[in-house]
Design an enzyme around this catalytic site. Structure first.
Site, PDB file in Angstrom:
ATOM      1  N   HIS A  94     -31.580  36.618 -31.542  1.00 26.16           N
ATOM      2  CA  HIS A  94     -30.928  35.357 -31.905  1.00 26.16           C
ATOM      3  C   HIS A  94     -31.812  34.193 -31.425  1.00 26.16           C
ATOM      4  O   HIS A  94     -32.479  34.292 -30.402  1.00 26.16           O
ATOM      5  CB  HIS A  94     -29.534  35.268 -31.264  1.00 26.16           C
ATOM      6  CG  HIS A  94     -28.782  34.057 -31.707  1.00 26.16           C
ATOM      7  ND1 HIS A  94     -28.948  32.831 -31.116  1.00 26.16           N
ATOM      8  CD2 HIS A  94     -27.883  33.880 -32.710  1.00 26.16           C
ATOM      9  CE1 HIS A  94     -28.172  31.944 -31.740  1.00 26.16           C
ATOM     10  NE2 HIS A  94     -27.517  32.562 -32.715  1.00 26.16           N
ATOM     11  N   GLU A 164     -31.228  32.921 -39.976  1.00 26.03           N
ATOM     12  CA  GLU A 164     -30.627  31.763 -39.316  1.00 26.03           C
ATOM     13  C   GLU A 164     -31.715  30.732 -39.035  1.00 26.03           C
ATOM     14  O   GLU A 164     -32.385  30.802 -37.992  1.00 26.03           O
ATOM     15  CB  GLU A 164     -29.994  32.170 -37.980  1.00 26.03           C
ATOM     16  CG  GLU A 164     -28.850  33.121 -38.087  1.00 26.03           C
ATOM     17  CD  GLU A 164     -27.895  32.944 -36.893  1.00 26.03           C
ATOM     18  OE1 GLU A 164     -26.743  32.595 -37.132  1.00 26.03           O
ATOM     19  OE2 GLU A 164     -28.327  33.120 -35.751  1.00 26.03           O
TER      20      GLU A 164
HETATM   21  P1  PGA Z   1     -23.080  27.846 -35.644  1.00 27.71           P
HETATM   22  O1  PGA Z   1     -23.829  29.060 -34.914  1.00 27.71           O
HETATM   23  O2  PGA Z   1     -22.224  28.437 -36.736  1.00 27.71           O
HETATM   24  O3  PGA Z   1     -22.263  27.196 -34.564  1.00 27.71           O
HETATM   25  O4  PGA Z   1     -24.147  26.942 -36.193  1.00 27.71           O
HETATM   26  C1  PGA Z   1     -24.385  30.119 -35.641  1.00 27.71           C
HETATM   27  C2  PGA Z   1     -25.219  31.024 -34.763  1.00 27.71           C
HETATM   28  O5  PGA Z   1     -25.986  30.555 -33.922  1.00 27.71           O
HETATM   29  O6  PGA Z   1     -25.122  32.259 -34.856  1.00 27.71           O
END
Ligand code: PGA
Length: 249
Positions: A94, A164
């Site tokens: 992540h 992401e």
């Molecule tokens: P967020 O986080 O939906 O608050 O932007 C997503 C993540 O970091 O997995």
């Protein structure tokens, strides 16, 4: 196919009591959304207790795991320990872990270890910023090539790639579904170059500022198999609405 929704609670909520309440609401919301396959990633210290409640069909995952099976790794949790607490998914790489020092080589070892331990690895990839000359594609490619280097083609049906983009995490709005569509094609193409046809069995999900209004457009137009919501998974009414919208779509 069911949409895979992986709720990342990060370092929330503050107490087990609050986590229990949040989880109860989450479980009930999932029961009303048959088209959704829900995974919750609570802080690992809460998992065992939450997972005791076998009602419902919510799965549990770790926000981070060690690739080592035991030994002098202060503060880490092994896959075996996570499995013992009933976790079956492992988030790997992540952006917030990468910012704290996790490298792509680390993610490679963790994906391999997760597969060997029969976990579903969720490998997170994504660039920090988008520059006009398209360098971000090379960043994502490198993260995929290193992260998946030890994952045999036959295991790819168990692998989830969470795209992401760092700039869309904790932001006001997510990336556009259209841009995600392009990224999905690029991710699959990159995996195809490594592993051939098996690339088609990888699940690709999107994360970064998804909420109850943006979830359905992303699922229907973004060429994704699911979503990785953060903040909205802590607000139970909005989270419920999101699952209902997905189920109704
Ligand atoms: P967020 O986080 O939906 O608050 O932007 C997503 C993540 O970091 O997995």
């Amino acid at each position: 196919m069911k949409s895979l929704i992986i709720a990342n609670w990060k370092m929330n909520p503050r107490t087990y009591r609050e986590a229990r309440v949040l989880f109860e609401g989450t479980r009930r919301a999932a029961d009303k959304a048959p088209g959704v396959s829900l995974v919750v990633l609570p802080p690992s210290i809460f998992i065992r207790e939450l997972a005791k409640d076998r009602r419902g069909k919510v799965a549990f995952g770790m926000q981070s795991v060690s690739a080592d099976s035991d030994g002098p790794h202060t503060g880490d949790i092994s896959l075996l320990q996570a499995k013992d607490a009933r976790a079956t998914y492992a988030l790997i790489g992540h952006a917030e872990r990468r910012a704290a020092g996790e490298t792509s080589v680390d993610t490679q070892a963790k994906v391999k270890a997760a597969l060997l331990s029969k976990f579903t690895p969720v490998l997170c990839v994504g660039e920090k910023e988008r520059t006009p000359n398209g360098e971000y594609l090379a960043v994502v490619r490198e993260q995929l090539r290193i992260g998946l280097a030890e994952a045999p083609a036959t295991s790819l049906k168990k692998v989830v790639i969470a795209y992401e983009p760092v700039w869309a995490i904790g932001a006001k709005v997510p990336m556009s579904p259209r841009d995600m569509h392009e990224m999905s094609i690029y991710i699959r193409k990159t995996i195809f170059e490594m592993h051939g046809e098996a690339a088609h069995s990888v699940k690709i999900i999107y994360g970064g500022s998804i909420d109850e209004t943006t979830a359905v457009p992303m699922l229907t137009e973004g060429d994704v198999d699911g979503l990785l919501p953060g903040r909205v998974s802590l607000e139970i009414e909005r989270f419920k609405k999101m699952l209902v919208n997905i189920a109704d779509a």
